[in-house]
Design a protein around this motif. Structure first.
Motif, PDB file in Angstrom:
ATOM      1  N   PHE A  45       8.528  35.217  71.812  1.00  0.00           N
ATOM      2  CA  PHE A  45       7.237  35.788  72.191  1.00  0.00           C
ATOM      3  C   PHE A  45       6.138  35.277  71.254  1.00  0.00           C
ATOM      4  N   VAL A  49       2.863  32.951  72.454  1.00  0.00           N
ATOM      5  CA  VAL A  49       1.482  33.358  72.159  1.00  0.00           C
ATOM      6  C   VAL A  49       0.778  32.245  71.399  1.00  0.00           C
ATOM      7  N   SER A  76      -3.975  33.731  80.029  1.00  0.00           N
ATOM      8  CA  SER A  76      -3.126  33.827  78.846  1.00  0.00           C
ATOM      9  C   SER A  76      -2.826  35.282  78.517  1.00  0.00           C
ATOM     10  N   CYS A  80       0.867  37.048  78.362  1.00  0.00           N
ATOM     11  CA  CYS A  80       1.328  37.773  77.164  1.00  0.00           C
ATOM     12  C   CYS A  80       1.655  39.220  77.499  1.00  0.00           C
ATOM     13  N   GLU A  83       5.027  39.436  79.215  1.00  0.00           N
ATOM     14  CA  GLU A  83       6.138  39.235  78.280  1.00  0.00           C
ATOM     15  C   GLU A  83       6.308  40.441  77.356  1.00  0.00           C
ATOM     16  N   THR A 254       0.782  42.089  67.626  1.00  0.00           N
ATOM     17  CA  THR A 254       0.348  40.862  68.298  1.00  0.00           C
ATOM     18  C   THR A 254      -0.401  41.176  69.582  1.00  0.00           C
ATOM     19  N   MET A 255       0.172  42.035  70.421  1.00  0.00           N
ATOM     20  CA  MET A 255      -0.445  42.356  71.700  1.00  0.00           C
ATOM     21  C   MET A 255      -1.742  43.122  71.515  1.00  0.00           C
ATOM     22  N   TRP A 289       0.227  32.418  65.706  1.00  0.00           N
ATOM     23  CA  TRP A 289      -0.952  32.352  66.572  1.00  0.00           C
ATOM     24  C   TRP A 289      -2.233  32.736  65.830  1.00  0.00           C
TER      25      TRP A 289
END
Length: 398
Positions: A45, A49, A76, A80, A83, A254-255, A289
């Motif tokens: 993941f 990203v 994008s 994301c 996922e 991250t998300m 990322w």
């Protein structure tokens, strides 16, 4: 071990730590296999990203903040989000336990705040469409023979210029940033001194018109404050957080960072209430990322600081082209004297043709862009609903 060590080599560090804690367990083999599979999934993941944001950051200055680029950013985000949704579903037994359950709930709460941003952006798209209608009036004012050849067209008359001049002033006022509305009457006087006493009335009528386009957020709503609410207290996971959540703190962070950045970029690009880019971003560049995302953030900030973009209502490339072309057209219309020379008439018609091409390109780009914004809205709602259902069902089965 410092948190940066976990972030730099997340997979290896986390796996080694979990193996150490499992070595004396009867089920150590099973635990290690499960953690290895999970480790691979979470690392995959992170890499996906990173690939997407590296690709976005590779865009040229000309492409950055164009409708195509912003649409690519939304694509994008959707990938994301899908996922991340799979991670939540695949590890439902873990996300229902403290402290992971709190992190997941926190993300869903932040995502709900993003829904208002999506609504405001769709309202901004509608506002751009109103500008398109004004441009169409200008084009129609000069294309008096339905777009025939220049040899068959009648000479341009004073009435056409009066109509175009009035519409261009209305467009220029409507495209002012809301923060500059208090001084827009003065600005419009500099743009066109010949409009006279009706200018102030036109200013108030135009601003009122553009601010009453069925806004789906309240008049007191602020895009700037909403972005701050989405990013409020967003902190990089500590080593202890990563360990306690079996690594799930990393994809949640991250998300959440992606959500904040995407909403911030939309507000930067598209007209909406109380735009503001003063949102604190501080993603560690040792995330795979992080460097690309921070680079994009810095590039957008630099774009907003350019002299010609400071008072714009949106950084979208097509808006900038619209502003520039309509301003040049306005100056040209103001400069004409009658009888009109052949050279001046040819110049006017060339400007009209340029406006027509810009108007057509924007028209073709807005519809698919709006559909993507709508899809982001519904995907966020669906993801939150499924996540809460997953947590609820697991608790109900215990």
């Amino acid at each position: 071990m410092p948190a940066t060590d976990y972030q730099r080599s997340f997979g290896r560090s986390f796996l080694n730590l979990r193996r150490d804690t499992a070595v004396n367990s009867v089920d150590s083999t099973t635990v290690t296999v499960e953690l290895t599979q999970m480790e691979a999934e979470l690392d995959w993941f992170q890499r996906k990203v990173a690939e997407r944001f590296i690709d976005l950051n590779a865009s040229t200055c000309e492409d950055l903040l164009s409708l195509e680029w912003v649409g690519k950013l939304l694509d994008s985000f959707l990938s994301c989000q899908e996922e991340f949704r799979a991670i939540v579903i695949n590890h439902r037994s873990m996300i229902t336990k403290p402290p992971t359950d709190r992190l997941i709930a926190d993300y869903f709460e932040r995502s709900v705040k993003a829904l208002d941003v999506c609504n405001a952006i769709r309202d901004g798209v509608e506002q751009i469409r109103q500008w398109q209608k004004l441009i169409e009036i200008v084009i129609c004012a000069f294309n008096n023979n339905g777009g025939g050849s220049s040899s068959s067209q009648r000479p341009l008359g004073e009435g056409q210029f009066r109509r175009a001049r009035k519409t261009l002033i209305e467009l220029a006022i409507g495209m002012l940033d809301e923060k500059d509305s208090s001084s827009s009457s003065v600005s419009s006087q500099h743009r066109n001194r010949s409009f006279g006493r009706n200018k102030e009335h036109l200013h108030h009528r135009t601003i009122g018109h553009f601010r009453s386009l069925s806004w789906s957020v309240s008049r007191s709503w602020s895009a700037s404050k909403q972005l701050q609410a989405i990013g409020n207290n967003l902190a990089t996971p500590r080593a202890s957080d990563i360990t306690a959540t079996n690594g799930l703190a990393v994809p949640v962070y991250t998300m959440t960072s992606i959500l904040l950045f995407v909403m911030w970029a939309l507000v930067a690009a598209i007209p909406c209430q109380d735009r503001g880019l003063q949102v604190h971003f501080n993603v560690p560049r040792n995330y795979q990322w992080g460097g690309s995302l921070m680079s994009l953030h810095d590039r957008i900030i630099e774009e907003s600081k350019k002299r010609e973009r400071k008072n714009t209502c949106g950084l979208l490339k097509e808006i900038h082209q619209f502003e520039r072309s309509s301003r040049l057209m306005n100056e040209l219309v103001d400069s004409v004297q009658f009888p009109l020379s052949d050279e001046k008439e040819m110049e006017v018609r060339e400007r009209v043709e340029e406006l027509g091409k810009l108007q057509e390109a924007l028209k073709n780009g807005l519809d698919p862009f709006e559909r993507k914004v709508r899809e982001v809205f519904h995907r966020i709602v669906r993801s939150r609903t499924e996540g809460l259902d997953t947590v609820g069902k697991h608790h109900g089965s215990e």
